[in-house]
Design a protein around this motif. Structure first.
Motif, mmCIF file in Angstrom:
data_model
loop_
_atom_site.group_PDB
_atom_site.id
_atom_site.type_symbol
_atom_site.label_atom_id
_atom_site.label_comp_id
_atom_site.label_asym_id
_atom_site.label_seq_id
_atom_site.Cartn_x
_atom_site.Cartn_y
_atom_site.Cartn_z
ATOM 1 N N GLY A 43 6.949 -2.792 -11.797
ATOM 2 C CA GLY A 43 7.183 -1.610 -12.620
ATOM 3 C C GLY A 43 7.398 -0.332 -11.841
ATOM 4 N N LYS A 44 7.826 -0.452 -10.576
ATOM 5 C CA LYS A 44 7.993 0.723 -9.726
ATOM 6 C C LYS A 44 9.447 1.204 -9.621
ATOM 7 N N ASN A 45 10.393 0.395 -10.055
ATOM 8 C CA ASN A 45 11.791 0.807 -9.973
ATOM 9 C C ASN A 45 12.159 1.700 -11.153
ATOM 10 N N ARG A 46 13.230 2.439 -10.984
ATOM 11 C CA ARG A 46 13.723 3.306 -12.063
ATOM 12 C C ARG A 46 14.341 2.442 -13.155
ATOM 13 N N VAL A 47 13.987 2.700 -14.391
ATOM 14 C CA VAL A 47 14.480 1.924 -15.529
ATOM 15 C C VAL A 47 15.633 2.651 -16.200
ATOM 16 N N GLU A 65 0.830 -1.211 0.000
ATOM 17 C CA GLU A 65 0.000 0.000 0.000
ATOM 18 C C GLU A 65 0.859 1.254 0.000
ATOM 19 N N ASP A 66 1.927 1.269 0.797
ATOM 20 C CA ASP A 66 2.821 2.434 0.841
ATOM 21 C C ASP A 66 3.523 2.645 -0.496
ATOM 22 N N SER A 67 3.711 1.559 -1.255
ATOM 23 C CA SER A 67 4.399 1.629 -2.552
ATOM 24 C C SER A 67 3.425 1.811 -3.715
ATOM 25 N N ASN A 68 2.140 1.991 -3.404
ATOM 26 C CA ASN A 68 1.102 2.155 -4.429
ATOM 27 C C ASN A 68 1.055 0.977 -5.400
ATOM 28 N N ILE A 69 1.224 -0.235 -4.863
ATOM 29 C CA ILE A 69 1.138 -1.450 -5.662
ATOM 30 C C ILE A 69 -0.238 -2.066 -5.426
ATOM 31 N N ASN A 110 -0.023 -7.178 -10.080
ATOM 32 C CA ASN A 110 0.094 -7.041 -11.538
ATOM 33 C C ASN A 110 -1.061 -7.719 -12.271
ATOM 34 N N LYS A 111 -2.272 -7.388 -11.837
ATOM 35 C CA LYS A 111 -3.486 -7.942 -12.448
ATOM 36 C C LYS A 111 -3.501 -9.479 -12.413
#
Length: 266
Positions: free
Chosen positions: A85-89, A17-21, A34-35
């Motif tokens: 998909g939350k890490n910097r790419v 929840e804190d990571s908006n996942i 992830n659906k």
């Protein structure tokens, strides 16, 4: 008072929840992200004597044991955020590839890899062109002669691939592997992945094939430090005296073991 599983589940859901996942729970130990294409099963300390197998599942399935959550939490979070998909790419073309010494590799793996560092002869790093920070490291063993189809080949082990916490380097693995192949007389590369965490698809995309499965691996988990030690090592060092070792000092953990992948580069 909350049970161990309740606390583990609450901590994990709070992180998501804190990571908006986005996620949904089938029960207190089974999370779908992830659906529904990423499933994470939480295994509390009291369930360690049971092997939790990966079921038939079309997506990615992770078995997260509680000692990893306690002892390597930042790394666990980074892996899950990367898969969500939350890490910097960063693209590999925007990195500088170089050889690095063993000490630099050891420090990086120890800080950013779930199972830390192990000795390796050849070490490579990817640095960000903008600030020269180290983004990923690959480590390879020295060669061994292996008998394949009636003849010996130069075989190397890809010991570790590690990316920095909070980053995903697209194309990083293949970029480092390509340089290693150019610099050494490589006919074969083998590698292992933890079956509780990975299905090895990233290796298959680079031409590796599943060779075998090691089967279950047993570990002793220290109750104070949560450090893992293989039972093979304990028995070899004659530290395994009786079942009381687990009753009073730690837990017995059984995992699915590793998947072994091999690629030929003749």
């Amino acid at each position: 008072m909350l049970a161990v599983m309740d606390i583990f589940s609450l901590e994990f859901s709070s992180f998501l929840e804190d990571s908006n996942i986005c996620y949904h729970m089938e029960n207190e130990s089974l999370f779908y992200l992830n659906k529904g294409m990423l499933c994470i099963k939480l295994v509390p300390l009291e369930d360690y004597s049971i092997i939790h197998y990966t079921p038939d599942f079309t997506g990615r399935y992770i078995i997260l044991h509680q000692d990893r959550w306690v002892d390597r939490r930042d790394i666990v979070k980074s892996i899950i955020m990367g898969l969500s998909g939350k890490n910097r790419v960063i693209y590999a073309r925007n990195t500088i590839l170089e050889k690095i010494n063993r000490d630099v590799a050891a420090q990086f793996h120890s800080t950013h890899h779930l199972i830390g560092y192990t000795k390796a002869k050849f070490n490579y790093g990817l640095r960000d062109v903008s600030d020269n920070s180290l983004l990923a490291v690959s480590s390879f063993s020295s060669s061994r002669k292996m008998l394949r189809s009636g003849r010996y080949v130069n075989s190397y082990e890809w010991v570790r691939y590690t990316s920095a916490l909070g980053f995903r380097v697209v194309g990083g693995m293949s970029k480092m592997l390509s340089l290693f192949l150019k610099e050494q007389n490589v006919e074969e590369v083998m590698t292992y992945c933890d079956a509780d965490w990975s299905n090895g698809k990233s290796y298959e995309s680079m031409g590796f094939s599943l060779e075998s499965k090691t089967g279950e691996i047993e570990y002793f988990i220290d109750k104070l430090t949560y450090q893992r030690t293989s039972l093979k090592k304990i028995r070899r060092d004659e530290k395994f005296n009786s079942p009381d070792l687990f009753k009073h000092n730690g837990y017995l953990l059984r995992t699915q073991g590793n998947l072994k992948f091999i690629a030929s580069f003749e």
